[in-house]
Design an enzyme around this catalytic site. Structure first.
Site, PDB file in Angstrom:
ATOM      1  CG  ASN A 109      -1.862  -1.204   1.196  1.00  0.00           C
ATOM      2  OD1 ASN A 109      -2.065  -1.826   0.147  1.00  0.00           O
ATOM      3  ND2 ASN A 109      -2.401  -1.565   2.341  1.00  0.00           N
ATOM      4  CG  HIS A 126       3.870  -1.970  -4.770  1.00  0.00           C
ATOM      5  ND1 HIS A 126       2.725  -2.718  -4.849  1.00  0.00           N
ATOM      6  CD2 HIS A 126       4.867  -2.801  -5.195  1.00  0.00           C
ATOM      7  CE1 HIS A 126       3.010  -3.924  -5.316  1.00  0.00           C
ATOM      8  NE2 HIS A 126       4.296  -4.007  -5.518  1.00  0.00           N
TER       9      HIS A 126
END
Ligand code: APR
Ligand code: ZN
Length: 272
Positions: A109, A126
């Site tokens: 997330n 990410h």
């Protein structure tokens, strides 16, 4: 806790004996904060085609072709990120860290909610939407989530139209070299961040909580498989079946915002 009391107890027992527990998190963790997941019905990939907008080049060309079509999706994302707060699942992970049980949170997330809930050992494979990175000199700067989103919205509201140029004009400028910055998130085709560190954790953890992820995206989806290979117990919390069934030791078909606080409560109860 009722329905899955046995599984919650089993997870609490395993975690209370763990010495190097970790968590691997996906979009499901933030669903109860009002941020849509990617692949659930109505999720982001239902609204836009990841093949079309999932890469930097694809997003730019989609904006160039038809920015007005993407505007409602963009506004929806802004609304979600402005209203979101961390939920009891994020808080429970921070509690497990404070209790000396959870060594790290590996997250896919980009919403900063783990940190806002108090987790300090967060590995964002990410990236983070609220860390800006300069396209020229690579400098980064963190922005405060809610005020940053409000500022973007105010600029958007003042625009008579919306095009690629308007979108680019929203990008902050680097304090060091005045070049354009972009959110430091990993788009499809870009290198995942902190991969060696995350794999190192997966290969040394003794218990991995696998939370709110469909396991669709590699290399991140390797982490629970690596952990299992290295002998870790795998506890999966996800209301729906997912790619990790073959490596799951304890499966809790609940929302993370409900299951994780129940597990923390059970660990505390067992400690007395
Ligand atoms: N609690 C737990 N799990 C939930 C909840 C919840 N409240 N709500 C949804 N889920 C589960 C869904 O059942 C689904 O399995 O979360 C999962 C979300 O899956 P995806 O939408 O595929 O999200 P994720 O696994 O994080 O995607 C990984 O794909 O598009 C890329 O970069 C993007 O990081 C993302 C990656
Ligand atoms: Zn710069």
């Amino acid at each position: 806790m009722g329905q899955y009391r046995k599984e919650i107890e089993e997870a609490a027992k395993i975690l209370s004996k763990a010495t190097r527990a970790s968590a691997f998190c996906g979009a499901g963790n933030s669903e109860e904060s009002g941020i849509a997941t990617f692949r659930d019905p109505g999720g982001l990939w239902d609204q836009v085609d990841p093949i079309e907008v999932g890469t930097a080049e694809g997003l730019i060309s989609a904006l160039d072709r038809n920015a007005e079509k993407l505007l409602p999706v963009f506004i929806g994302i802004l609304n979600a990120f402005e209203q979101a707060d961390h939920n009891p699942g994020h808080k429970a992970l921070a509690d497990l860290e404070a209790m000396g049980i959870l060594m790290s949170v590996i997250t896919q997330n980009v919403d900063n909610l783990h940190q806002e809930a108090g987790s300090s050992k967060v590995i964002e494979v990410h990236g983070n939407l609220f860390r800006m990175k300069c396209l020229s000199c690579g400098c980064t700067k963190n922005v405060e989530r809610k005020s940053f989103v409000r500022e973007i919205r105010e600029k958007l509201n003042a625009m008579a139209e919306f095009s690629l140029t308007h979108m680019v004009s929203l990008a902050p400028l680097c304090d060091t070299c005045s070049s354009m910055m972009r959110p430091d998130v990993v788009m499809f085709g870009e290198a995942v961040q902190h991969l060696p560190r995350a794999f190192g954790i997966a290969q040394s953890t003794d218990v991995m909580l696998v939370l709110g992820t469909s396991g669709n995206v590699y290399p991140a989806a390797y982490f629970p498989i690596e952990a299992k290979k290295a002998g870790a117990r795998i506890i999966v919390i996800n209301p729906t079946e997912n790619a990790f069934s073959p490596v799951t030791d304890v499966y809790i078909p609940m929302k993370t915002g409900e299951a994780l606080p129940a597990i923390v409560g059970k660990i505390k109860e067992m400690a007395h």
